[in-house]
Write a protein that holds these residues in place. Structure first.
Motif, PDB file in Angstrom:
ATOM      1  N   ASN A  46       0.775  -1.324  -0.046  1.00 36.61           N
ATOM      2  CA  ASN A  46      -0.107   0.163   0.039  1.00 36.61           C
ATOM      3  C   ASN A  46       0.755   1.307   0.104  1.00 36.61           C
ATOM      4  O   ASN A  46       0.841   1.864   1.065  1.00 36.61           O
ATOM      5  CB  ASN A  46      -0.866  -0.003   1.171  1.00 36.61           C
ATOM      6  CG  ASN A  46      -2.091  -0.880   1.026  1.00 36.61           C
ATOM      7  OD1 ASN A  46      -1.811  -1.831   0.379  1.00 36.61           O
ATOM      8  ND2 ASN A  46      -3.201  -0.804   1.861  1.00 36.61           N
ATOM      9  N   THR A  47       1.274   1.468  -1.248  1.00 41.24           N
ATOM     10  CA  THR A  47       2.079   2.893  -1.251  1.00 41.24           C
ATOM     11  C   THR A  47       1.637   3.677  -2.517  1.00 41.24           C
ATOM     12  O   THR A  47       0.992   3.209  -3.488  1.00 41.24           O
ATOM     13  CB  THR A  47       3.525   2.726  -1.468  1.00 41.24           C
ATOM     14  OG1 THR A  47       3.725   1.915  -2.691  1.00 41.24           O
ATOM     15  CG2 THR A  47       3.989   1.849  -0.619  1.00 41.24           C
ATOM     16  N   TYR A  98      -3.339   0.725  -2.123  1.00 37.25           N
ATOM     17  CA  TYR A  98      -3.338   2.075  -1.769  1.00 37.25           C
ATOM     18  C   TYR A  98      -4.691   2.682  -1.908  1.00 37.25           C
ATOM     19  O   TYR A  98      -5.177   2.887  -3.158  1.00 37.25           O
ATOM     20  CB  TYR A  98      -2.239   2.938  -2.395  1.00 37.25           C
ATOM     21  CG  TYR A  98      -2.061   4.057  -1.752  1.00 37.25           C
ATOM     22  CD1 TYR A  98      -1.378   4.138  -0.348  1.00 37.25           C
ATOM     23  CD2 TYR A  98      -2.270   5.229  -2.340  1.00 37.25           C
ATOM     24  CE1 TYR A  98      -1.064   5.501  -0.136  1.00 37.25           C
ATOM     25  CE2 TYR A  98      -2.046   6.629  -1.927  1.00 37.25           C
ATOM     26  CZ  TYR A  98      -1.198   6.744  -0.834  1.00 37.25           C
ATOM     27  OH  TYR A  98      -1.243   7.809  -0.267  1.00 37.25           O
ATOM     28  N   PRO A  99      -5.419   3.232  -0.771  1.00 38.94           N
ATOM     29  CA  PRO A  99      -6.673   3.527  -1.024  1.00 38.94           C
ATOM     30  C   PRO A  99      -6.884   4.957  -1.234  1.00 38.94           C
ATOM     31  O   PRO A  99      -7.965   5.576  -1.537  1.00 38.94           O
ATOM     32  CB  PRO A  99      -7.161   3.419   0.564  1.00 38.94           C
ATOM     33  CG  PRO A  99      -6.286   3.565   1.247  1.00 38.94           C
ATOM     34  CD  PRO A  99      -4.943   3.188   0.737  1.00 38.94           C
ATOM     35  N   ASN A 117      -4.467   6.684  -8.956  1.00 35.36           N
ATOM     36  CA  ASN A 117      -3.200   6.814  -9.687  1.00 35.36           C
ATOM     37  C   ASN A 117      -1.921   6.407  -9.245  1.00 35.36           C
ATOM     38  O   ASN A 117      -0.903   6.963  -8.868  1.00 35.36           O
ATOM     39  CB  ASN A 117      -3.035   8.384 -10.223  1.00 35.36           C
ATOM     40  CG  ASN A 117      -1.998   8.254 -11.452  1.00 35.36           C
ATOM     41  OD1 ASN A 117      -1.732   7.297 -12.069  1.00 35.36           O
ATOM     42  ND2 ASN A 117      -1.278   9.607 -11.174  1.00 35.36           N
ATOM     43  N   ARG A 118      -2.045   4.984  -8.294  1.00 31.91           N
ATOM     44  CA  ARG A 118      -1.272   4.631  -7.568  1.00 31.91           C
ATOM     45  C   ARG A 118      -0.236   3.906  -8.298  1.00 31.91           C
ATOM     46  O   ARG A 118      -0.347   3.328  -9.657  1.00 31.91           O
ATOM     47  CB  ARG A 118      -1.619   3.492  -6.416  1.00 31.91           C
ATOM     48  CG  ARG A 118      -2.333   2.318  -7.115  1.00 31.91           C
ATOM     49  CD  ARG A 118      -3.107   1.433  -6.199  1.00 31.91           C
ATOM     50  NE  ARG A 118      -4.323   2.065  -5.866  1.00 31.91           N
ATOM     51  CZ  ARG A 118      -5.523   1.857  -6.405  1.00 31.91           C
ATOM     52  NH1 ARG A 118      -5.630   1.290  -7.312  1.00 31.91           N
ATOM     53  NH2 ARG A 118      -6.679   2.414  -5.830  1.00 31.91           N
ATOM     54  N   ALA A 153     -10.719  -0.698   2.599  1.00 25.87           N
ATOM     55  CA  ALA A 153     -10.300   0.565   2.323  1.00 25.87           C
ATOM     56  C   ALA A 153     -11.061   1.447   3.046  1.00 25.87           C
ATOM     57  O   ALA A 153     -10.574   2.624   3.238  1.00 25.87           O
ATOM     58  CB  ALA A 153     -10.638   0.576   0.748  1.00 25.87           C
ATOM     59  N   ASP A 154     -12.453   1.386   3.339  1.00 22.92           N
ATOM     60  CA  ASP A 154     -13.245   2.226   4.185  1.00 22.92           C
ATOM     61  C   ASP A 154     -12.656   2.601   5.450  1.00 22.92           C
ATOM     62  O   ASP A 154     -12.355   3.670   5.742  1.00 22.92           O
ATOM     63  CB  ASP A 154     -14.617   1.733   4.142  1.00 22.92           C
ATOM     64  CG  ASP A 154     -15.388   1.778   2.887  1.00 22.92           C
ATOM     65  OD1 ASP A 154     -14.926   2.529   2.046  1.00 22.92           O
ATOM     66  OD2 ASP A 154     -16.156   0.788   2.804  1.00 22.92           O
TER      67      ASP A 154
END
Length: 486
Positions: A312-313, A336-337, A341-342, A434-435
């Motif tokens: 998650n980055t 990544y949440p 555009n990760r 993700a929430d």
């Protein structure tokens, strides 16, 4: 003109009477204020470190205007609370009170509260408490309780390590507000169970050597210094970019991260270009999670990763530009949440910014690389520069190449992202929420990573990220699935 003047006076008189009726004030003891909250609670905080601001509303639903004879902090300046009532700061010049508050009927005012607590001289968090007292003109007193738990810490702006040093931050928190710098020729060892907290502009800059010497039961943790909540459901510790991360400069070699947790940084770990005949970084049983930049990025250096979770980055989770790398039993996942555009989960290349860096070795064994996107594994090469890579017994969320070189992809499962029934992406893991920004990358019972690895020599398949023993048929990734007891 003479006829106009009486008309104007009549209009003003009516307006004045209307205003007077609307703005009537009462000293009846039956008329009281209403508060949006009767208790303002701060999370556990560090002594001498300012908190974020809390607010609450004061309403008047009584039917008449209410005047406050005073609004005051019950304990003055003894507890470290700072209060602003309707734009009036309750400071020392006013004796930590004001008598200028009026609240008209059906109106409201807003109150802002902050806390910088004094040292408590205790090893554990201590309750800090005060009351904001509203004394009405009628003599009625109403209270809003202010409270938080204060934790004494050792606080440094710049902490420089000039000689071999061991830090143990187990029983008392250590906070770095500017920089933890390890000079060339010095070794900093961080003892098992230590947690070091960093301000937003602070990080670890290593010119010498860093050894984070955690254990399965006592990880070393590097994290931001905000221990309160951004929202009720979201602690700041789950928000990326809380501190700057760890930077290993050109002169730094033989660094070791063992049972180490690095999270919510900007860049988790950065390895600068250096002599590829020497080991730059060994990271075993280490987590790098939730970064606003890269998780791990190395340029023309040598790294050895085993049982690592890199997840998650905003940029790539793990990026390797030249040099050499060995990855065994790693979980690299891009969920990544905060930005669609990760970057990808895993990138490996033989150049960076148009400068060539030969990739002389990039070997990945028993690793799970997945994410939201259709293809989260990116190899990018200049044709005239060396690029040696190999994946063995891995699960890759990647579109299967039309021409498959079995020496480069040996017993590799390419996730079929179009098969909605397949166990792919987040379906591998226990919890991808993700929430709430909550993630548990232990394997779910349905994951195809279970029993799919090969046994590696030299004990590399003996235990997992948590120090638990793997069975005779180990699982792909850094976590071994533990079957529930019957």
């Amino acid at each position: 003109m003479k006829k106009i003047i009486p008309i104007i006076f009549s209009i003003l008189a009516v307006a004045f009477c209307a205003c007077t009726d609307d703005d009537s004030f009462s000293a009846s003891r039956a008329n009281v204020l209403t508060f949006s909250s009767d208790t303002i609670t701060f999370d556990t905080l560090f002594s001498r470190v300012p908190t974020a601001t809390r607010t609450f509303w004061v309403y008047n639903h009584s039917g008449d205007g209410i005047r406050c004879a005073s609004v005051r902090l019950e304990n003055g300046n003894q507890t470290g609370f700072r209060v602003n009532v309707d734009g009036i700061y309750l400071g020392s010049s006013q004796g930590y009170q004001t008598n200028e508050i009026e609240i008209r009927d059906k109106d409201s005012i807003r109150v802002f509260v902050e806390l910088t607590s004094p040292n408590t001289n205790a090893a554990t968090p201590q309750l800090i408490e005060d009351n904001l007292v509203f004394t009405l003109e009628s003599g009625v007193e109403q209270h809003v309780n202010l409270r938080g738990y204060s934790w004494d810490a050792d606080i440094y702006g710049l902490l420089e390590i000039h000689n071999d040093t061991t830090i143990s931050a187990v029983n008392k928190p250590l906070i770095i507000q500017q920089e933890l710098r390890v000079d060339s020729g010095a070794t900093l060892t961080v003892a098992p169970g230590s947690t070091i907290y960093f301000g937003q502009k602070a990080g670890i800059n290593v010119y010498g050597r860093l050894i984070a010497n955690g254990s399965a039961d006592a990880n070393v943790t590097f994290r931001g210094d905000r221990i309160d909540h951004m929202f009720d459901y979201l602690p700041y510790d789950r928000v990326p970019g809380q501190w700057q991360g760890i930077h290993f400069y050109e002169s730094s070699y033989e660094n070791s991260l063992s049972y180490t947790d690095i999270h919510s940084a900007y860049n988790g770990v950065v390895c600068d270009s250096s002599n590829v005949q020497r080991l730059k970084l060994q990271a075993y049983n280490t987590t790098i999670h939730n970064c606003q930049g890269y998780g791990l990025v190395e340029t023309n250096s040598v790294v050895d990763l085993w049982n690592c979770q890199i997840t998650n980055t905003l940029n790539d989770c793990a990026a390797f530009f030249g040099g050499g790398a060995m990855l065994r039993h790693c979980t690299i996942a891009q969920f990544y949440p905060f930005d669609s555009n990760r970057g990808v989960a895993l990138r490996f290349a033989n150049y960076r910014d148009e400068k060539n860096y030969p990739l002389y070795q990039f070997d990945v064994y028993n690793s799970l690389v997945t994410g939201y996107a259709d293809d989260v594994v990116m190899g990018d090469f200049h044709d005239d520069v060396d690029a040696a890579y190999m994946f063995s017994h891995c699960i890759l969320r990647k579109i299967k190449p039309d021409t498959l070189n079995e020496k480069q992809f040996n017993h590799v499962v390419f996730e079929n992202v179009e098969d909605t029934a397949a166990i792919t992406g987040e379906k591998h893991f226990k919890d991808i929420d993700a929430d709430q920004q909550y993630y548990d990358f232990h394997l779910d019972s349905l994951s195809t990573a279970i029993d799919s690895a090969i046994v590696l020599p030299n004990g590399y398949s003996a235990t997992d990220r948590d120090g638990r023993h793997r069975d005779a048929r180990p699982d792909i990734g850094c976590y071994e699935y533990i079957k529930p007891a019957n």
